[in-house]
Write a protein that holds these residues in place. Structure first.
Motif, PDB file in Angstrom:
ATOM      1  N   THR A 249       0.851  -1.192   0.000  1.00  0.00           N
ATOM      2  CA  THR A 249       0.000   0.000   0.000  1.00  0.00           C
ATOM      3  C   THR A 249       0.884   1.238   0.000  1.00  0.00           C
ATOM      4  O   THR A 249       2.104   1.171   0.236  1.00  0.00           O
ATOM      5  N   LEU A 250       0.280   2.385  -0.227  1.00  0.00           N
ATOM      6  CA  LEU A 250       1.023   3.638  -0.253  1.00  0.00           C
ATOM      7  C   LEU A 250       1.623   3.927   1.126  1.00  0.00           C
ATOM      8  O   LEU A 250       2.739   4.454   1.226  1.00  0.00           O
ATOM      9  N   GLU A 251       0.898   3.550   2.181  1.00  0.00           N
ATOM     10  CA  GLU A 251       1.404   3.763   3.536  1.00  0.00           C
ATOM     11  C   GLU A 251       2.615   2.891   3.809  1.00  0.00           C
ATOM     12  O   GLU A 251       3.580   3.326   4.459  1.00  0.00           O
ATOM     13  N   GLN A 252       2.595   1.653   3.299  1.00  0.00           N
ATOM     14  CA  GLN A 252       3.739   0.763   3.502  1.00  0.00           C
ATOM     15  C   GLN A 252       4.964   1.255   2.733  1.00  0.00           C
ATOM     16  O   GLN A 252       6.099   1.174   3.221  1.00  0.00           O
ATOM     17  N   LYS A 253       4.738   1.777   1.533  1.00  0.00           N
ATOM     18  CA  LYS A 253       5.849   2.334   0.761  1.00  0.00           C
ATOM     19  C   LYS A 253       6.456   3.536   1.492  1.00  0.00           C
ATOM     20  O   LYS A 253       7.680   3.691   1.537  1.00  0.00           O
ATOM     21  N   GLN A 254       5.594   4.368   2.060  1.00  0.00           N
ATOM     22  CA  GLN A 254       6.088   5.525   2.806  1.00  0.00           C
ATOM     23  C   GLN A 254       6.860   5.075   4.035  1.00  0.00           C
ATOM     24  O   GLN A 254       7.849   5.694   4.427  1.00  0.00           O
ATOM     25  N   GLU A 255       6.430   3.962   4.621  1.00  0.00           N
ATOM     26  CA  GLU A 255       7.144   3.416   5.780  1.00  0.00           C
ATOM     27  C   GLU A 255       8.540   2.966   5.390  1.00  0.00           C
ATOM     28  O   GLU A 255       9.496   3.140   6.163  1.00  0.00           O
ATOM     29  N   ASP A 258      10.647   6.107   5.071  1.00  0.00           N
ATOM     30  CA  ASP A 258      10.998   6.659   6.380  1.00  0.00           C
ATOM     31  C   ASP A 258      11.966   5.764   7.142  1.00  0.00           C
ATOM     32  O   ASP A 258      12.664   6.236   8.045  1.00  0.00           O
ATOM     33  N   THR A 293      12.914  -3.452   8.361  1.00  0.00           N
ATOM     34  CA  THR A 293      11.537  -2.971   8.159  1.00  0.00           C
ATOM     35  C   THR A 293      10.813  -3.796   7.118  1.00  0.00           C
ATOM     36  O   THR A 293       9.648  -4.185   7.303  1.00  0.00           O
TER      37      THR A 293
END
Length: 355
Positions: A249-255, A258, A293
């Motif tokens: 997901t986009l949130e996982q990619k952002q994780e 980071d 991660t």
């Protein structure tokens, strides 16, 4: 038969005091050899002998001699401020045929500062302050020598005749040698001093000496080291598994972005895909944070990584900063010359063994 390599150098940035370049199509042994030669085997000039006439300062002779030895001495072959390679202009004092010293193997500099004589010429607001003796007070002494006393190459067109022996006298190299007072023009503009500080004098104090600069290498003493920094980093190989990343997901990619403390990844604003930043080769530190991660995101431990960061074994990013004795470009060229001479010597010795 080992594979023949053809190393390449790509300049990233260059300045008189610093250079950054990429060395590619070679291995770690060659990269480390080049680095070690720049540090320890590039010949430079440094003050090696100090003769005192008077020293009534608060520092003893040995302390001042040590400080003088660490002042970078610059040889400018074309008469400019550029620091050049002194290898062709000077001989090592151990190789020279002279008895003690001569213009072919040494450079004489004089320093004569008397507080009581200089103080009346200073501004009124500075007369109560101590007088700082700096590298600006070191003055090259231009001398001539008879070729009966020492044999050396003719370097200049200015020629004199020795009246006693009716032989040629050669002007010394001293006019092309001077202390490197500042690393660059920017440092000179920002500095409140006139050069590298040596000692401070007070009323009644006098410092007079003669300093002899000789050519040497840092393997013998650190004062001959031409570089302050000479390092290389492995070029990072960043591989992004597009197929596996499409499952995130986009949130996982952002994780994942980071999770990188060195910030080598970013999200494409249009596609939302993971991409490497433009200057990733400068930022990559090969930490384990990204690996840990993405392992937590995998459904199975044996699944492929989303992003892998590995160091290249044949591409290196060099960063070199000089002390001011030589320009960074000249340090690199001199190191390559030394490396070439070593390889040629090794090849010649191997041929002798074959015979």
């Amino acid at each position: 038969m080992p594979q023949q390599r053809f190393p390449k150098i790509e300049i990233l940035s260059i300045a008189p005091h610093a250079i950054r370049f990429i060395l590619s199509e070679t291995d770690t042994s060659m990269a480390n050899a080049l680095r070690r030669i720049m540090i320890a085997e590039v010949p430079t000039l440094a003050i090696d002998l100090v003769e005192y006439s008077e020293n009534s300062s608060v520092l003893n002779d040995e302390y001042i001699a040590h400080r003088l030895g660490l002042i970078p001495i610059r040889y400018s072959p074309d008469g400019s401020a550029k620091g050049g390679d002194c290898n062709q202009a000077f001989l090592s004092h151990r190789e020279c045929v002279c008895y003690d010293r001569c213009p072919r193997c040494s450079v004489e500099l004089e320093l004569d500062v008397n507080f009581d004589k200089v103080n009346p010429t200073r501004p009124d607001q500075e007369r109560d302050l101590s007088l700082t003796v700096s590298s600006k007070d070191l003055v090259s002494v231009t001398t001539v020598s008879c070729d009966r006393l020492c044999r050396y190459d003719v370097l200049f067109s200015i020629i004199f005749i020795c009246a006693k022996h009716q032989t040629l006298l050669q002007l010394s190299n001293n006019m092309l040698v001077s202390p490197a007072h500042f690393l660059n023009e920017e440092e000179q503009d920002e500095s409140h001093d006139e050069g590298i500080s040596i000692v401070k004098l007070g009323p009644g104090q006098h410092l007079k000496l003669k300093a002899i600069a000789r050519m040497g290498i840092s393997k013998e003493h650190a004062k001959w080291c031409p570089v302050a920094v000479a390092t290389y980093r492995f070029w990072p190989i960043i591989t992004i598994n597009e197929e596996a990343c499409n499952m995130l997901t986009l949130e996982q990619k952002q994780e994942l972005v980071d999770a990188c403390p060195d910030r080598i990844l970013e999200l494409d604003e249009i596609t939302g895909n993971l991409v490497a930043v433009e200057n990733a080769y400068e930022l990559a530190t090969f930490t384990e944070d990204l690996k840990m991660t993405q392992h937590a995101m995998k459904k199975r431990p044996e699944d492929d990584d989303f992003v892998t960061v590995e160091h290249s074994t044949d591409k290196f990013v060099f960063s070199v900063e000089t002390t001011g004795a030589m320009d960074a470009e000249e340090v690199l060229m001199s190191a390559l010359r030394v490396l070439k001479d070593k390889l040629n010597y090794l090849a010649a010795e191997v041929e002798k063994l074959k015979d």
